[in-house]
Design a protein around this motif. Structure first.
Motif, short mmCIF file in Angstrom:
data_model
loop_
_atom_site.label_atom_id
_atom_site.label_comp_id
_atom_site.label_asym_id
_atom_site.label_seq_id
_atom_site.Cartn_x
_atom_site.Cartn_y
_atom_site.Cartn_z
N PRO A 16 13.43 6.06 89.53
CA PRO A 16 14.62 5.31 89.09
C PRO A 16 14.59 3.85 89.53
O PRO A 16 15.25 3.01 88.92
CB PRO A 16 15.78 6.07 89.76
CG PRO A 16 15.24 7.42 90.07
CD PRO A 16 13.78 7.21 90.37
N GLN A 17 13.85 3.56 90.59
CA GLN A 17 13.74 2.18 91.07
C GLN A 17 12.44 1.52 90.60
O GLN A 17 11.91 0.61 91.26
CB GLN A 17 13.79 2.14 92.60
CG GLN A 17 15.19 2.30 93.17
CD GLN A 17 15.66 3.74 93.16
OE1 GLN A 17 14.93 4.64 93.56
NE2 GLN A 17 16.89 3.97 92.71
N ALA A 18 11.92 1.96 89.46
CA ALA A 18 10.62 1.46 89.00
C ALA A 18 10.58 -0.06 88.90
O ALA A 18 9.58 -0.69 89.24
CB ALA A 18 10.27 2.09 87.65
N ALA A 19 11.68 -0.66 88.45
CA ALA A 19 11.69 -2.10 88.26
C ALA A 19 11.52 -2.87 89.56
O ALA A 19 11.15 -4.05 89.55
CB ALA A 19 12.99 -2.54 87.56
N ASP A 20 11.77 -2.22 90.68
CA ASP A 20 11.67 -2.90 91.98
C ASP A 20 10.35 -2.62 92.68
O ASP A 20 10.12 -3.14 93.78
CB ASP A 20 12.82 -2.44 92.89
CG ASP A 20 14.19 -2.73 92.28
OD1 ASP A 20 14.32 -3.78 91.62
OD2 ASP A 20 15.10 -1.92 92.46
N LEU A 21 9.47 -1.81 92.07
CA LEU A 21 8.24 -1.41 92.73
C LEU A 21 7.17 -2.49 92.59
O LEU A 21 7.01 -3.11 91.54
CB LEU A 21 7.71 -0.11 92.15
CG LEU A 21 8.61 1.13 92.35
CD1 LEU A 21 7.99 2.33 91.67
CD2 LEU A 21 8.81 1.41 93.83
N THR A 22 6.41 -2.67 93.66
CA THR A 22 5.30 -3.62 93.68
C THR A 22 4.15 -3.01 94.47
O THR A 22 4.36 -2.44 95.54
CB THR A 22 5.71 -4.95 94.34
OG1 THR A 22 6.81 -5.52 93.60
CG2 THR A 22 4.56 -5.94 94.35
#
Length: 347
Positions: A110-116
């Motif tokens: 769900p937090q894919a957009a914040d993954l690096t």
């Protein structure tokens, strides 16, 4: 992380799975201690050999859990030959607790957009990933062309690996196998690109059109030039039935046929009645098998059933086939986790 090593001395997957969970119970205090100490090297040295003993080509990782703090993922990494093993491993797992849960494939984050993550020495974050999407009319797939600003500076394999990782984060590994068709990791940004975070909504829209059971009718010719007709589930995907790795082929000769060898008249009616009876019995078997396709040519029809071998479906199919009146029916049973026997019909 991908870990390769020596194959397990045990050739029985059930024994290997049971041995893993016995080991897990014994090693749990050490695993929890290494997780708390944030020591990935120690975890790799501890968990890696245990996963390798299941199969050297399985992939594993520790990810954030949905309900638990952590999730252990043991995945086939899109290898259809290994998918049943990974799913049986997960089915044999102990009940989830506050600390651990278990999955046979990467789950959407769900937090894919914040993954690096680090990719080829460069920072790869989904917030900068864009995709161009194409949905061929009437098909259950989305073709994806992905671009990230680091892609011009890394090699082809690295670009593709990063793209697969991103798709797994966005959709989950099994959903990628279900709905994503052609995947391109581009060196240049497509002119019609949009932020990758919109991909799940597009896939959900495509999936909405394939909720009901469908069948596709296909025609072709045999090697000798005769006519051939086939009917197959559409979409037809092994990922939808990960435990059905036993192939049961039922061959039925029929008497009444046109000049091209296709069934007509009473034989066509008998074939339809047989399929109805088979489908009913498979449904009564509790969802442990599925009729995937059937093909008719040269006065013979072959029905392709895939089943969970633990459910003993083959004897039931043999019992039904023994009632066929138009010639000697044959039932052939083989292991086929990749569904190679119906490869022309796979979506």
């Amino acid at each position: 992380m991908r870990l390769f090593g020596r194959k397990s001395e045990s050739t029985d997957p059930a024994e290997a799975i049971a041995a893993f969970w016995t080991w897990w119970d014994q090693a749990r205090p050490q695993i929890d201690a290494h997780v708390e100490a944030e020591d990935p090297q120690a975890l790799a040295e501890l968990i890696g050999p245990a996963v390798t003993a299941l199969h050297p080509s399985l992939v594993w990782e520790i990810a954030p859990g949905r309900m638990a703090v952590h999730a252990l993922v043991v995945s086939a990494s899109n290898d259809p030959e290994l998918r049943p093993l990974a799913h049986r491993w997960a089915l044999a797992a102990p009940p989830s607790d506050a600390m651990w849960e278990f999955y046979p494939s990467r789950q959407a984050n769900p937090q894919a957009a914040d993954l690096t993550v680090d990719v080829g020495g460069r920072e790869f974050g989904l917030d900068r990933l864009v995709v161009a999407l194409r949905v061929p009319p009437g098909t259950p797939r989305v073709d994806v062309t992905a671009f990230h600003p680091i892609f011009p500076d890394v090699d082809d394999d690295t670009r593709m690996e990063a793209t697969f990782l991103a798709l797994d984060w966005l959709l989950g590994e099994d959903e990628v196998a279900r709905w994503v068709g052609e995947i391109v990791a581009a060196e240049f940004e497509p002119i019609d690109a949009l932020p990758a975070i919109h991909l799940p909504a597009v896939v959900a829209d495509v999936a909405e059109g394939f909720k009901e059971e469908r069948w596709a009718i296909l025609e072709g010719h045999t090697a000798t030039g005769g006519r051939l007709t086939a009917t197959a589930r559409y979409p037809l995907r092994p990922v939808d039935f990960p435990l059905f790795d036993q192939h049961i082929a039922v061959t039925l000769p029929y008497r009444e046929a046109e000049g091209d060898g296709l069934p007509v008249g009473a034989s066509l009616d008998a074939l339809r009645e047989f399929e109805d009876r088979l489908t009913l019995r498979l449904a009564e078997a509790g969802g442990s098998a599925v009729l995937a396709a059937h093909m008719s040519a040269d006065r013979s029809r072959v029905l392709h059933v895939y089943a969970d071998p633990a459910a003993a479906v083959a004897p039931m199919v043999e019992e039904i086939a023994a009632e066929w009146k138009e010639g000697p029916a044959r039932v052939d049973v083989a292991e086929d986790p990749s569904w190679s026997a119906v490869a022309p019909f796979l979506t």
